[in-house]
Design a protein around this motif. Structure first.
Motif, PDB file in Angstrom:
ATOM      1  N   GLY A 323       0.830  -1.203   0.000  1.00 29.57           N
ATOM      2  CA  GLY A 323       0.000   0.000   0.000  1.00 29.57           C
ATOM      3  C   GLY A 323       0.864   1.251   0.000  1.00 29.57           C
ATOM      4  O   GLY A 323       2.031   1.212   0.392  1.00 29.57           O
ATOM      5  N   ARG A 324       0.288   2.347  -0.443  1.00 32.68           N
ATOM      6  CA  ARG A 324       1.013   3.616  -0.492  1.00 32.68           C
ATOM      7  C   ARG A 324       0.809   4.403   0.796  1.00 32.68           C
ATOM      8  O   ARG A 324      -0.291   4.457   1.342  1.00 32.68           O
ATOM      9  N   PHE A 325       1.901   4.990   1.277  1.00 31.79           N
ATOM     10  CA  PHE A 325       1.847   5.901   2.420  1.00 31.79           C
ATOM     11  C   PHE A 325       2.938   6.939   2.208  1.00 31.79           C
ATOM     12  O   PHE A 325       4.067   6.788   2.657  1.00 31.79           O
ATOM     13  N   GLU A 326       2.597   8.001   1.490  1.00 29.27           N
ATOM     14  CA  GLU A 326       3.580   8.982   1.049  1.00 29.27           C
ATOM     15  C   GLU A 326       4.289   9.683   2.194  1.00 29.27           C
ATOM     16  O   GLU A 326       5.450  10.095   2.063  1.00 29.27           O
ATOM     17  N   GLU A 327       3.599   9.834   3.323  1.00 31.51           N
ATOM     18  CA  GLU A 327       4.218  10.520   4.463  1.00 31.51           C
ATOM     19  C   GLU A 327       5.512   9.837   4.906  1.00 31.51           C
ATOM     20  O   GLU A 327       6.426  10.481   5.426  1.00 31.51           O
ATOM     21  N   ALA A 328       5.604   8.526   4.699  1.00 30.95           N
ATOM     22  CA  ALA A 328       6.778   7.776   5.137  1.00 30.95           C
ATOM     23  C   ALA A 328       8.041   8.174   4.385  1.00 30.95           C
ATOM     24  O   ALA A 328       9.148   7.928   4.847  1.00 30.95           O
ATOM     25  N   SER A 329       7.887   8.797   3.235  1.00 32.66           N
ATOM     26  CA  SER A 329       9.056   9.190   2.443  1.00 32.66           C
ATOM     27  C   SER A 329       9.719  10.454   2.969  1.00 32.66           C
ATOM     28  O   SER A 329      10.847  10.774   2.583  1.00 32.66           O
TER      29      SER A 329
END
Length: 445
Positions: A323-329
Motif C-alpha cells: 500500500g502507499r503511504f507517502e508521508e513515510a518518504s
C-alpha cells in the motif's frame, strides 16, 4: 526691633531642627526593630516546620509561580471514534505496553513515574491508575513480564534495564518494588527497543548502532547480534518467542531464531529469514499475534504485509499486499498491526491512518491527535481499541476498520458454510460486529 528679635529666631530654628532630627531617628529605630522582629518570626516559623509569612515570599518563589502558571495547556482533541483519554502523567509519555492478560496498560513518562491503568475502566468516565516511582531517573521504555507480575524499564540516565516487581495488596492495589541491582551497562549507543519473550526465557534490547543483545532474566548477556544495518530503528520479539527481528538503514527486515534446548537451556541465535521488497530504509515493523503475518513501512513511501507462516529453511515469506503511504518518504513513521492482521495503523507526526490490509484501502484518519509527535502506537489484545501517546495523555480509539473486516469475513464464510452450528456461530459474530459499528455510527450500507 528686628535686630533685637534675630537671636531669638535663630534659637527657635535650631530647636525645631533638633526636634525633627530626633523624630527621624526614633522612626528609624522603630522600623528597624519591627523588621528584625518580622525576620526573626519568619525564621522561627521555618525552623518549626511552618510556612513563612506570605508577604515575605522571595522573588524566586514568585518567579517560579509565574513560570508554573505559564506551563502549556494539555492538547485538546475530539473525534467521534475517540473512546477515552487517559490523563495522570505530568510529563510527556514515551512508551506504553498492554499486559498479555489484557487487564492492564503500562505507560512511562519523563515525570519519573510509570502508571499502570486498568483496561476495564477505559470506557468508563473515571480512569484509575497506580503509580510506580522511578527513583533518581525516568523510564523511556516499558514492558510487562509474561506473568504480569513484573515489568522492566529502560532508564534514560542510567542507560540500563531496571526490573520492578508487582505485589498485590489486600485492598486490591499493588506495591511496586525495584530489584536491588539494575542490569549491567552494555550498550554504547542510545536504546531504541526492549522486549521480554512470552516464554519468559529471555530479554531483548536493541540500540541505535547495530547491536541487539539477548539477556537471561538475571542480567547476563546470552548473545550479541550485529544487524549490519548501519543503524537500528526498531527491534522486537515475536509473540511466539521464537524470533527476534530488526530493521534500520537497509531496505529489509532481518529475522533471527533464538534457540533453546529441550531442558530450556540457551543454545544459539541463528539467522532465519529476511523481508525483502522495499527500496529504501525501513522505519518500523510489527508481528500479528499468531506470528503468521508481519507488516513493515519504509522510507520508499510504501507499507507491506507479509505471510511469514512458512518453513523458512525451505522457502521465503510471501508478499501479500503493498500500500502507499507517502508521508513515510519524508518523516519517520510508526506502525501497529492488529492482532488478527486485518488492520494496519500508521503514525506520522501527530496523525494516525488506519488501513484495511485485505484491500489496502485507507478507512480512517485522525489528525493532530497529540500536541507532540506520536511516540508509541499499539492495539489492545482484543484488537477493539487502538492506543497512542505523544504528549501527557493516551488516546484510545475504536477500531472500526477491524469491525468492518469481521463483517466482511463472516459474510464470506456464511456463504460457504454448510454446518448449521457453524452458521449460527458465524452469524453471532457478524451480528455483534454490525451492532458495534451501528452504535459508533460507522455502519456502511
Amino acid at each position: 526691633m528686628e535686630l533685637l528679635q534675630m537671636p531669638e529666631l535663630m534659637g527657635l530654628s535650631l530647636l525645631l531642627g533638633l526636634l525633627a532630627l530626633m523624630a527621624t531617628a526614633a522612626v528609624a529605630r522603630g522600623w528597624l526593630r519591627a523588621e528584625q522582629e518580622t525576620c526573626g518570626r519568619s525564621a522561627g516559623q521555618r525552623a518549626n516546620g511552618f510556612p513563612p509569612d506570605k508577604s515575605l515570599r522571595s522573588k524566586k518563589q514568585k518567579q517560579h509561580q509565574r513560570i508554573h502558571k505559564e506551563k502549556p495547556q494539555q492538547h485538546n482533541f475530539t473525534h467521534r471514534l475517540l473512546a477515552a483519554t487517559l490523563k495522570s502523567h505530568s510529563g510527556n509519555i514515551s512508551c506504553m505496553d498492554f499486559s498479555s492478560n489484557g487487564k492492564y496498560l503500562a505507560t512511562c513518562a519523563d515525570d519519573r513515574t510509570v502508571r499502570i491503568w486498568s483496561t476495564k475502566d477505559f470506557l468508563q468516565r473515571e480512569h484509575r491508575s497506580m503509580r510506580a516511582n522511578v527513583e533518581l531517573d525516568h523510564a523511556v521504555l516499558v514492558r510487562f513480564s509474561p506473568d504480569c507480575r513484573a515489568f522492566i524499564v529502560w532508564l534514560a540516565n542510567g542507560d540500563t534495564l531496571r526490573v520492578f516487581k508487582m505485589t498485590k495488596r489486600e485492598d486490591g492495589g499493588y506495591t511496586f518494588t525495584a530489584t536491588p541491582e539494575d542490569f549491567p551497562k552494555k550498550h554504547k549507543a542510545a536504546i531504541v527497543s526492549i522486549g521480554i519473550a512470552d516464554t519468559g526465557k529471555f530479554i531483548m534490547t536493541a540500540s541505535s548502532d547495530t547491536t541487539v543483545l539477548i539477556w537471561n532474566l538475571k542480567g547476563q548477556v546470552l548473545s550479541t547480534i550485529n544487524t549490519n544495518q548501519m543503524h537500528n530503528t526498531c527491534a522486537a520479539i515475536s509473540p511466539c518467542s521464537r524470533f527476534v527481528a530488526s530493521c534500520g538503514f537497509t531496505p529489509d527486515v532481518k529475522v533471527w531464531e533464538v534457540c533453546f534446548g529441550k531442558k530450556g537451556d540457551f543454545q544459539e541465535v541463528v539467522r532465519a529469514f529476511e523481508l525483502k521488497g522495499h527500496s529504501a530504509a525501513v522505519h518500523f515493523f510489527a508481528f500479528s499475534s499468531d506470528c503468521r503475518r508481519m507488516a513493515s513501512v519504509s522510507k520508499d513511501g510504501t507499507w507491506k504485509l507479509w505471510d511469514t507462516d512458512v518453513e523458512y529453511k525451505k522457502q521465503d515469506p510471501y508478499l501479500l499486499r503493498t500500500g502507499r503511504f507517502e508521508e513515510a518518504s519524508t518523516v519517520p513513521c510508526r506502525l501497529a498491526l492488529s492482532p488478527d492482521a486485518q488492520v494496519l495503523a500508521l503514525a506520522s507526526g501527530s496523525s494516525i491512518h488506519l488501513y484495511n490490509t485485505r484491500r489496502g484501502e485507507k478507512e480512517e484518519c485522525f489528525e493532530q491527535v497529540h500536541g507532540e509527535c506520536i511516540s508509541d502506537l499499539s492495539f489492545d489484545v482484543t484488537g477493539r481499541l487502538l492506543a497512542s501517546c505523544g504528549d501527557r495523555a493516551v488516546r484510545l480509539f475504536h477500531n472500526t476498520p477491524g469491525y468492518r473486516a469481521v463483517v466482511e469475513e463472516m459474510q464470506g464464510l456464511l456463504k460457504r458454510s454448510s454446518s448449521e452450528s457453524t452458521r449460527q456461530r458465524l452469524q453471532q459474530q457478524l451480528t455483534q460486529a454490525q451492532e458495534a459499528l451501528k452504535s459508533l455510527g460507522a455502519l456502511r450500507k
